[in-house]
Design a protein around this motif. Structure first.
Motif, PDB file in Angstrom:
ATOM      1  N   LEU A 110       0.815  -1.210   0.000  1.00 32.96           N
ATOM      2  CA  LEU A 110       0.000   0.000   0.000  1.00 32.96           C
ATOM      3  C   LEU A 110       0.851   1.265   0.000  1.00 32.96           C
ATOM      4  N   LEU A 111       1.934   1.278   0.807  1.00 36.78           N
ATOM      5  CA  LEU A 111       2.788   2.466   0.882  1.00 36.78           C
ATOM      6  C   LEU A 111       3.483   2.733  -0.446  1.00 36.78           C
ATOM      7  N   PHE A 112       4.107   1.708  -1.016  1.00 32.65           N
ATOM      8  CA  PHE A 112       4.837   1.920  -2.265  1.00 32.65           C
ATOM      9  C   PHE A 112       3.886   2.175  -3.433  1.00 32.65           C
ATOM     10  N   ALA A 113       2.746   1.522  -3.427  1.00 30.09           N
ATOM     11  CA  ALA A 113       1.812   1.684  -4.540  1.00 30.09           C
ATOM     12  C   ALA A 113       1.177   3.062  -4.544  1.00 30.09           C
ATOM     13  N   TYR A 114       0.782   3.559  -3.373  1.00 25.28           N
ATOM     14  CA  TYR A 114       0.008   4.799  -3.318  1.00 25.28           C
ATOM     15  C   TYR A 114       0.805   6.023  -2.890  1.00 25.28           C
ATOM     16  N   VAL A 115       1.992   5.831  -2.291  1.00 27.56           N
ATOM     17  CA  VAL A 115       2.805   6.972  -1.861  1.00 27.56           C
ATOM     18  C   VAL A 115       3.983   7.169  -2.804  1.00 27.56           C
ATOM     19  N   PHE A 116       4.847   6.138  -2.908  1.00 25.26           N
ATOM     20  CA  PHE A 116       6.045   6.277  -3.730  1.00 25.26           C
ATOM     21  C   PHE A 116       5.762   6.029  -5.214  1.00 25.26           C
ATOM     22  N   GLY A 117       4.698   5.331  -5.503  1.00 30.23           N
ATOM     23  CA  GLY A 117       4.412   4.965  -6.886  1.00 30.23           C
ATOM     24  C   GLY A 117       4.281   6.149  -7.820  1.00 30.23           C
ATOM     25  N   TYR A 118       3.803   7.275  -7.317  1.00 33.70           N
ATOM     26  CA  TYR A 118       3.616   8.451  -8.165  1.00 33.70           C
ATOM     27  C   TYR A 118       4.917   9.205  -8.391  1.00 33.70           C
ATOM     28  N   ALA A 119       5.973   8.876  -7.614  1.00 33.94           N
ATOM     29  CA  ALA A 119       7.239   9.593  -7.740  1.00 33.94           C
ATOM     30  C   ALA A 119       8.326   8.768  -8.426  1.00 33.94           C
ATOM     31  N   ILE A 120       8.067   7.491  -8.694  1.00 31.83           N
ATOM     32  CA  ILE A 120       9.074   6.611  -9.283  1.00 31.83           C
ATOM     33  C   ILE A 120       8.636   6.234 -10.700  1.00 31.83           C
ATOM     34  N   PRO A 121       9.285   6.785 -11.723  1.00 32.60           N
ATOM     35  CA  PRO A 121       8.878   6.466 -13.096  1.00 32.60           C
ATOM     36  C   PRO A 121       9.419   5.120 -13.551  1.00 32.60           C
ATOM     37  N   THR A 122       8.640   4.372 -14.284  1.00 32.07           N
ATOM     38  CA  THR A 122       9.083   3.117 -14.890  1.00 32.07           C
ATOM     39  C   THR A 122       8.600   3.091 -16.334  1.00 32.07           C
ATOM     40  N   GLN A 123       9.463   2.670 -17.227  1.00 32.40           N
ATOM     41  CA  GLN A 123       9.151   2.704 -18.649  1.00 32.40           C
ATOM     42  C   GLN A 123       8.519   1.392 -19.092  1.00 32.40           C
ATOM     43  N   GLY A 124       7.368   1.497 -19.751  1.00 31.61           N
ATOM     44  CA  GLY A 124       6.749   0.333 -20.364  1.00 31.61           C
ATOM     45  C   GLY A 124       5.889  -0.499 -19.455  1.00 31.61           C
ATOM     46  N   VAL A 125       5.721  -0.096 -18.207  1.00 32.89           N
ATOM     47  CA  VAL A 125       4.905  -0.880 -17.282  1.00 32.89           C
ATOM     48  C   VAL A 125       4.410   0.030 -16.160  1.00 32.89           C
ATOM     49  N   ASN A 126       3.217  -0.240 -15.685  1.00 28.13           N
ATOM     50  CA  ASN A 126       2.673   0.477 -14.529  1.00 28.13           C
ATOM     51  C   ASN A 126       3.512   0.165 -13.298  1.00 28.13           C
ATOM     52  N   TYR A 127       3.775   1.179 -12.472  1.00 27.17           N
ATOM     53  CA  TYR A 127       4.669   0.953 -11.320  1.00 27.17           C
ATOM     54  C   TYR A 127       4.135  -0.108 -10.372  1.00 27.17           C
ATOM     55  N   ARG A 128       2.837  -0.196 -10.211  1.00 29.62           N
ATOM     56  CA  ARG A 128       2.291  -1.192  -9.280  1.00 29.62           C
ATOM     57  C   ARG A 128       2.589  -2.606  -9.753  1.00 29.62           C
ATOM     58  N   GLU A 129       2.554  -2.812 -11.063  1.00 31.08           N
ATOM     59  CA  GLU A 129       2.916  -4.121 -11.589  1.00 31.08           C
ATOM     60  C   GLU A 129       4.418  -4.346 -11.509  1.00 31.08           C
ATOM     61  N   TYR A 130       5.192  -3.284 -11.705  1.00 32.27           N
ATOM     62  CA  TYR A 130       6.645  -3.367 -11.558  1.00 32.27           C
ATOM     63  C   TYR A 130       7.020  -3.676 -10.113  1.00 32.27           C
ATOM     64  N   LEU A 131       6.250  -3.133  -9.188  1.00 35.10           N
ATOM     65  CA  LEU A 131       6.546  -3.247  -7.760  1.00 35.10           C
ATOM     66  C   LEU A 131       6.274  -4.629  -7.191  1.00 35.10           C
ATOM     67  N   MET A 132       5.175  -5.259  -7.563  1.00 38.33           N
ATOM     68  CA  MET A 132       4.706  -6.454  -6.863  1.00 38.33           C
ATOM     69  C   MET A 132       5.720  -7.598  -6.826  1.00 38.33           C
ATOM     70  N   PRO A 133       6.411  -7.944  -7.927  1.00 37.41           N
ATOM     71  CA  PRO A 133       7.430  -8.994  -7.803  1.00 37.41           C
ATOM     72  C   PRO A 133       8.500  -8.662  -6.769  1.00 37.41           C
ATOM     73  N   GLY A 134       8.875  -7.380  -6.672  1.00 40.36           N
ATOM     74  CA  GLY A 134       9.845  -6.969  -5.663  1.00 40.36           C
ATOM     75  C   GLY A 134       9.314  -7.153  -4.255  1.00 40.36           C
TER      76      GLY A 134
END
Length: 265
Positions: free
Chosen positions: A41-65
């Motif tokens: 929840l923290l990374f998806a809704y707080v940091f997610g808007y500040a961390i750019p990722t190319q070619g994929v939504n950050y929430r999908e990029y985040l979950m495997p991590g």
């Protein structure tokens, strides 16, 4: 009955004993699932808007991590459980029984693996709620989960060695987690490695956490365009499996040896 069969049978008995303890003290399971949910929840809704990722939504990029971080941190339960058994004299009681010497370690790591299965299930549901999806076929999806849980099992053997090497539960709790923070955050779990300084980027790309995370992103279709460079980016599965094998080859014998020393004190 062969020694291996006896070790597996006795190990399952010890695993059931550990699982019964979780059933009687549900707080252990509750708190082990709250932490990963908070991270999502923290990374998806707080940091997610500040961390750019190319070619994929950050929430999908985040979950495997988050998945890999969770099972890595979850391995700390193994260290705490073994240190507690040593401190309370349970290991001495096990020694007095006609059971395999390897059963305690097999049972401990097996019960913690089953606990991770539950935690990963809860995390998967949480990920689906925040927008994470698997974009590949069922075979690759299941292979990702198998790889993740195999990595979790290997990490439990590192924690088993730590738990048998310290003298108290409090020290086991600190020693079991403190080394995980740099390993987890100096990786591609939360941010792409491309903007890191050269030395840190190299360390991050060869980090076993990074190999696992990139493997899951590929298996689940969450990779995007920022993969890193060199062998870690081109063959993440090979490197991830290599790290798992290396951890098991090193720490299974070390943990068994340490257990024998601890049990003979």
């Amino acid at each position: 009955m062969s020694a291996v069969a006896m070790a597996l049978q006795d190990g399952w008995v010890v695993a059931k004993r550990n699982l019964t303890k979780i059933k009687r003290i549900p707080d252990l399971l509750i708190f082990s699932t709250i932490q990963p949910i908070m991270f999502v929840l923290l990374f998806a809704y707080v940091f997610g808007y500040a961390i750019p990722t190319q070619g994929v939504n950050y929430r999908e990029y985040l979950m495997p991590g988050i998945f890999v971080q969770t099972v890595a941190f979850g391995a700390g339960i193994t260290a705490i459980g073994l240190a507690e058994d040593l401190q309370k004299g349970m290991v001495d009681r096990f020694r007095s029984l006609p059971m395999s010497r390897a059963a305690v370690l097999i049972g401990r790591t097996t019960s913690d693996l089953l606990n991770n299965v539950f935690v990963v299930t809860v995390m998967s549901l949480t990920g689906l709620i925040v927008g994470w999806r698997i974009h590949t076929d069922i075979g690759r999806a299941l292979l990702g989960y198998v790889l993740l849980l195999t990595f979790a099992y290997a990490m439990s053997w590192i924690s088993a060695y730590i738990g048998l090497s310290v003298k108290s539960v409090e020290v086991a709790q600190s020693a079991g987690f403190i080394w995980m923070f740099p390993l987890t955050f100096l990786s591609n779990a939360f941010v792409p490695t491309g903007n890191m300084p050269t030395f840190l980027r190299t360390v991050a790309e060869w980090n076993p956490i990074s190999s696992m995370v990139l493997s899951l992103r590929d298996l689940w279709g969450n990779a995007g365009q920022e993969r890193g460079t060199g062998l870690p980016a081109e063959h993440p599965y090979l490197l991830a499996c290599g790290w798992i094998a290396l951890i098991l080859v090193i720490f299974v014998p070390l943990a068994i040896s340490r257990y024998r020393e601890a049990a003979s004190r």
